[in-house]
Design a protein around this motif. Structure first.
Motif, PDB file in Angstrom:
ATOM      1  N   TYR A  75     -23.238  51.154  46.732  1.00  0.00           N
ATOM      2  CA  TYR A  75     -23.512  49.715  46.684  1.00  0.00           C
ATOM      3  C   TYR A  75     -24.888  49.434  46.089  1.00  0.00           C
ATOM      4  O   TYR A  75     -25.050  48.507  45.288  1.00  0.00           O
ATOM      5  CB  TYR A  75     -23.421  49.145  48.096  1.00  0.00           C
ATOM      6  CG  TYR A  75     -23.703  47.660  48.173  1.00  0.00           C
ATOM      7  CD1 TYR A  75     -22.775  46.726  47.706  1.00  0.00           C
ATOM      8  CD2 TYR A  75     -24.896  47.194  48.725  1.00  0.00           C
ATOM      9  CE1 TYR A  75     -23.033  45.373  47.779  1.00  0.00           C
ATOM     10  CE2 TYR A  75     -25.160  45.841  48.804  1.00  0.00           C
ATOM     11  CZ  TYR A  75     -24.219  44.936  48.327  1.00  0.00           C
ATOM     12  OH  TYR A  75     -24.489  43.591  48.396  1.00  0.00           O
ATOM     13  N   ARG A  76     -25.883  50.260  46.422  1.00  0.00           N
ATOM     14  CA  ARG A  76     -27.253  50.012  45.975  1.00  0.00           C
ATOM     15  C   ARG A  76     -27.567  50.690  44.636  1.00  0.00           C
ATOM     16  O   ARG A  76     -28.256  50.104  43.788  1.00  0.00           O
ATOM     17  CB  ARG A  76     -28.236  50.506  47.040  1.00  0.00           C
ATOM     18  CG  ARG A  76     -28.164  49.742  48.355  1.00  0.00           C
ATOM     19  CD  ARG A  76     -28.822  48.381  48.224  1.00  0.00           C
ATOM     20  NE  ARG A  76     -28.845  47.662  49.482  1.00  0.00           N
ATOM     21  CZ  ARG A  76     -29.798  47.792  50.402  1.00  0.00           C
ATOM     22  NH1 ARG A  76     -30.793  48.645  50.198  1.00  0.00           N
ATOM     23  NH2 ARG A  76     -29.758  47.097  51.526  1.00  0.00           N
ATOM     24  N   HIS A  77     -27.110  51.912  44.452  1.00  0.00           N
ATOM     25  CA  HIS A  77     -27.476  52.706  43.265  1.00  0.00           C
ATOM     26  C   HIS A  77     -26.215  53.353  42.677  1.00  0.00           C
ATOM     27  O   HIS A  77     -25.922  54.529  42.962  1.00  0.00           O
ATOM     28  CB  HIS A  77     -28.499  53.784  43.637  1.00  0.00           C
ATOM     29  CG  HIS A  77     -29.699  53.249  44.368  1.00  0.00           C
ATOM     30  ND1 HIS A  77     -30.706  52.525  43.750  1.00  0.00           N
ATOM     31  CD2 HIS A  77     -30.036  53.326  45.689  1.00  0.00           C
ATOM     32  CE1 HIS A  77     -31.616  52.195  44.644  1.00  0.00           C
ATOM     33  NE2 HIS A  77     -31.243  52.667  45.819  1.00  0.00           N
ATOM     34  N   PRO A  78     -25.448  52.633  41.878  1.00  0.00           N
ATOM     35  CA  PRO A  78     -24.183  53.173  41.342  1.00  0.00           C
ATOM     36  C   PRO A  78     -24.361  54.434  40.505  1.00  0.00           C
ATOM     37  O   PRO A  78     -23.537  55.349  40.581  1.00  0.00           O
ATOM     38  CB  PRO A  78     -23.633  52.009  40.499  1.00  0.00           C
ATOM     39  CG  PRO A  78     -24.299  50.790  41.039  1.00  0.00           C
ATOM     40  CD  PRO A  78     -25.650  51.225  41.484  1.00  0.00           C
ATOM     41  N   ARG A  79     -25.421  54.503  39.696  1.00  0.00           N
ATOM     42  CA  ARG A  79     -25.618  55.692  38.855  1.00  0.00           C
ATOM     43  C   ARG A  79     -25.885  56.931  39.696  1.00  0.00           C
ATOM     44  O   ARG A  79     -25.365  58.017  39.415  1.00  0.00           O
ATOM     45  CB  ARG A  79     -26.768  55.460  37.885  1.00  0.00           C
ATOM     46  CG  ARG A  79     -26.473  54.408  36.814  1.00  0.00           C
ATOM     47  CD  ARG A  79     -27.613  54.312  35.817  1.00  0.00           C
ATOM     48  NE  ARG A  79     -27.322  53.328  34.777  1.00  0.00           N
ATOM     49  CZ  ARG A  79     -28.150  53.033  33.777  1.00  0.00           C
ATOM     50  NH1 ARG A  79     -29.326  53.656  33.689  1.00  0.00           N
ATOM     51  NH2 ARG A  79     -27.812  52.126  32.880  1.00  0.00           N
ATOM     52  N   ALA A  80     -26.706  56.776  40.717  1.00  0.00           N
ATOM     53  CA  ALA A  80     -26.964  57.905  41.613  1.00  0.00           C
ATOM     54  C   ALA A  80     -25.683  58.324  42.337  1.00  0.00           C
ATOM     55  O   ALA A  80     -25.445  59.513  42.569  1.00  0.00           O
ATOM     56  CB  ALA A  80     -28.048  57.538  42.628  1.00  0.00           C
ATOM     57  N   ALA A  81     -24.848  57.357  42.673  1.00  0.00           N
ATOM     58  CA  ALA A  81     -23.579  57.662  43.335  1.00  0.00           C
ATOM     59  C   ALA A  81     -22.662  58.471  42.418  1.00  0.00           C
ATOM     60  O   ALA A  81     -22.011  59.414  42.867  1.00  0.00           O
ATOM     61  CB  ALA A  81     -22.894  56.367  43.767  1.00  0.00           C
ATOM     62  N   LEU A 116     -20.336  63.054  51.814  1.00  0.00           N
ATOM     63  CA  LEU A 116     -21.247  62.173  51.089  1.00  0.00           C
ATOM     64  C   LEU A 116     -20.652  61.805  49.728  1.00  0.00           C
ATOM     65  O   LEU A 116     -20.692  60.638  49.307  1.00  0.00           O
ATOM     66  CB  LEU A 116     -22.599  62.848  50.917  1.00  0.00           C
ATOM     67  CG  LEU A 116     -23.671  62.054  50.151  1.00  0.00           C
ATOM     68  CD1 LEU A 116     -24.047  60.791  50.908  1.00  0.00           C
ATOM     69  CD2 LEU A 116     -24.911  62.922  49.910  1.00  0.00           C
ATOM     70  N   GLY A 117     -20.095  62.795  49.025  1.00  0.00           N
ATOM     71  CA  GLY A 117     -19.459  62.520  47.740  1.00  0.00           C
ATOM     72  C   GLY A 117     -18.265  61.606  47.879  1.00  0.00           C
ATOM     73  O   GLY A 117     -18.024  60.742  47.025  1.00  0.00           O
ATOM     74  N   LEU A 118     -17.505  61.774  48.966  1.00  0.00           N
ATOM     75  CA  LEU A 118     -16.366  60.889  49.204  1.00  0.00           C
ATOM     76  C   LEU A 118     -16.832  59.451  49.410  1.00  0.00           C
ATOM     77  O   LEU A 118     -16.249  58.509  48.869  1.00  0.00           O
ATOM     78  CB  LEU A 118     -15.588  61.375  50.427  1.00  0.00           C
ATOM     79  CG  LEU A 118     -14.416  60.493  50.888  1.00  0.00           C
ATOM     80  CD1 LEU A 118     -13.379  60.357  49.774  1.00  0.00           C
ATOM     81  CD2 LEU A 118     -13.781  61.071  52.147  1.00  0.00           C
ATOM     82  N   GLY A 119     -17.898  59.266  50.183  1.00  0.00           N
ATOM     83  CA  GLY A 119     -18.419  57.915  50.393  1.00  0.00           C
ATOM     84  C   GLY A 119     -18.949  57.298  49.119  1.00  0.00           C
ATOM     85  O   GLY A 119     -18.783  56.097  48.881  1.00  0.00           O
ATOM     86  N   CYS A 120     -19.567  58.116  48.251  1.00  0.00           N
ATOM     87  CA  CYS A 120     -20.091  57.611  46.979  1.00  0.00           C
ATOM     88  C   CYS A 120     -18.981  57.190  46.027  1.00  0.00           C
ATOM     89  O   CYS A 120     -19.224  56.432  45.072  1.00  0.00           O
ATOM     90  CB  CYS A 120     -20.962  58.671  46.306  1.00  0.00           C
ATOM     91  SG  CYS A 120     -22.550  58.953  47.104  1.00  0.00           S
ATOM     92  N   GLY A 138     -20.656  56.869  55.380  1.00  0.00           N
ATOM     93  CA  GLY A 138     -21.314  55.562  55.360  1.00  0.00           C
ATOM     94  C   GLY A 138     -22.532  55.554  54.453  1.00  0.00           C
ATOM     95  O   GLY A 138     -22.785  54.575  53.737  1.00  0.00           O
ATOM     96  N   LEU A 139     -23.301  56.654  54.455  1.00  0.00           N
ATOM     97  CA  LEU A 139     -24.461  56.762  53.568  1.00  0.00           C
ATOM     98  C   LEU A 139     -24.018  56.742  52.109  1.00  0.00           C
ATOM     99  O   LEU A 139     -24.662  56.102  51.263  1.00  0.00           O
ATOM    100  CB  LEU A 139     -25.235  58.042  53.880  1.00  0.00           C
ATOM    101  CG  LEU A 139     -26.478  58.311  53.027  1.00  0.00           C
ATOM    102  CD1 LEU A 139     -27.496  57.190  53.189  1.00  0.00           C
ATOM    103  CD2 LEU A 139     -27.093  59.664  53.394  1.00  0.00           C
ATOM    104  N   GLY A 140     -22.914  57.414  51.807  1.00  0.00           N
ATOM    105  CA  GLY A 140     -22.406  57.423  50.440  1.00  0.00           C
ATOM    106  C   GLY A 140     -21.967  56.039  49.985  1.00  0.00           C
ATOM    107  O   GLY A 140     -22.226  55.643  48.835  1.00  0.00           O
TER     108      GLY A 140
END
Length: 338
Positions: A156-162, A18-22, A149-151
């Motif tokens: 794409y939608r929430h950069p700060r949360a990523a 997940l962190g990698l996708g973010c 893919g979720l990351g």
């Protein structure tokens, strides 16, 4: 304890992916696909150099089939998130680091089972290779695509949360490895840990070190700048040990694999220590030269600009302005050839 260890391994792998996708941005991904140098380096480093290195080390140290499979599995794994953190510390190319990690993870879905099948032929007559669950390996790899893919969607939608999730994944990497080391040691017992051959410890030391050297040489062949060479070096030597541990834990029985559960953890220990020494050496000796090189480039730019200004030829179509003593100014007429 074994069931709890399996759950921890699965959760740790999901958080890491997940962190990698973010960390992946779609715009940067498109740029890298138009110039697929990172993809090519990930392919050559993770699925040509490292599997071959693992195979040769297993032959040189005459490992038995169980230890050889554990070493091969670690050598065929894609790049890990540790390289992203280390690339920051050595002033590397973060975009290149993230793209190499992400692309090697996606390529592993097809190339990792292929590499395992090719290099395990030497031990084909042994039970552990005949029972090598390539289908389960592919299934484990495929399950990592969902958190990746979720990351990417969260980025794409929430950069700060990523950004927050990337930091959490890096800390979870450290915590998971420490907990896995403790739980595995408790489950196997000190007597079984003492049965790990010295050759396995030697490979755990030499393999990441040789991987760093191979990555640096590969980037040198491609004539990449120094900061990219450092990045490729770290990307090649750092393996996704969470994935290796998950495959060993979820696809092999404890009776079959035995103490070789510890090999990816040993590899993680030594790859982190050697990367830390790499960072320390850079901080002590390489950073000043990096700053001087950057400053030199800026000075060259300024000098070039000054030379251009000095070498500007005055327009003499209507005459040249000359100065004499006492601040007198004269116009010297010139003829223009038509």
């Amino acid at each position: 304890l074994s069931q709890g260890l399996s759950v921890l391994v699965g959760l740790g792998l999901c958080v890491t992916m997940l962190g990698l996708g973010c960390a992946v941005e779609l715009g940067q991904l498109g740029q890298q696909l138009r110039r697929p140098v990172g993809l090519l380096l990930a392919l050559l480093g993770q699925f040509v150099a490292m599997p071959l290195l693992a195979f040769l080390l297993a032959l040189i140290f005459a490992l038995d089939e169980v230890a050889a499979v554990a070493v091969l599995l670690c050598g065929c794994c894609p790049g890990g998130n540790l390289s992203n953190l280390m690339s920051v510390l050595v002033d590397g190319d973060m975009n290149l680091s993230i793209i190499m990690t992400a692309s090697s993870t996606l390529l592993a879905l097809f190339l990792m089972p292929l590499c395992l099948w090719i290099y395990s032929r030497h031990w084909i007559n042994t039970a552990v290779v005949q029972l090598l669950p390539l289908g389960a390996v592919s299934l484990t790899l495929g399950s990592t695509l969902l958190p990746i893919g979720l990351g990417v969607l969260i980025r794409y939608r929430h950069p700060r949360a990523a950004d927050l999730l990337v930091k959490i994944s890096l800390w979870s990497l450290l915590v998971t490895l420490v907990v896995l080391f403790i739980l595995t040691g408790t489950m196997l017992g000190p007597d079984l840990l003492a049965q790990i051959p010295a050759s396995v410890y030697a490979i755990a030391v030499l393999m990441p070190l040789a991987g760093y050297a191979l990555g640096y040489g590969l980037a040198t062949v491609f004539k990449m700048p120094p900061h990219c060479r450092r990045t490729v070096s770290l990307e090649t030597g750092c393996q996704n040990v969470q994935l290796c541990t998950a495959i060993l834990k979820l696809t092999f029985s404890p009776e079959l694999i035995g103490s070789m559960y510890m090999f990816p953890l040993l590899y993680a220990l030594f790859q982190s220590a050697e990367a830390g020494l790499f960072v320390l050496a850079y901080k002590m000796y390489g950073r000043d030269s990096y700053k001087q090189d950057t400053l030199g480039e800026e000075e060259d730019t300024d000098i070039s600009y000054k030379k251009l200004k000095e070498e500007e030829v005055p327009d003499t179509s209507y005459g040249t302005v000359t100065t004499e003593e006492h601040n007198s100014i004269q116009m010297e007429p010139t003829q223009t050839a038509l």
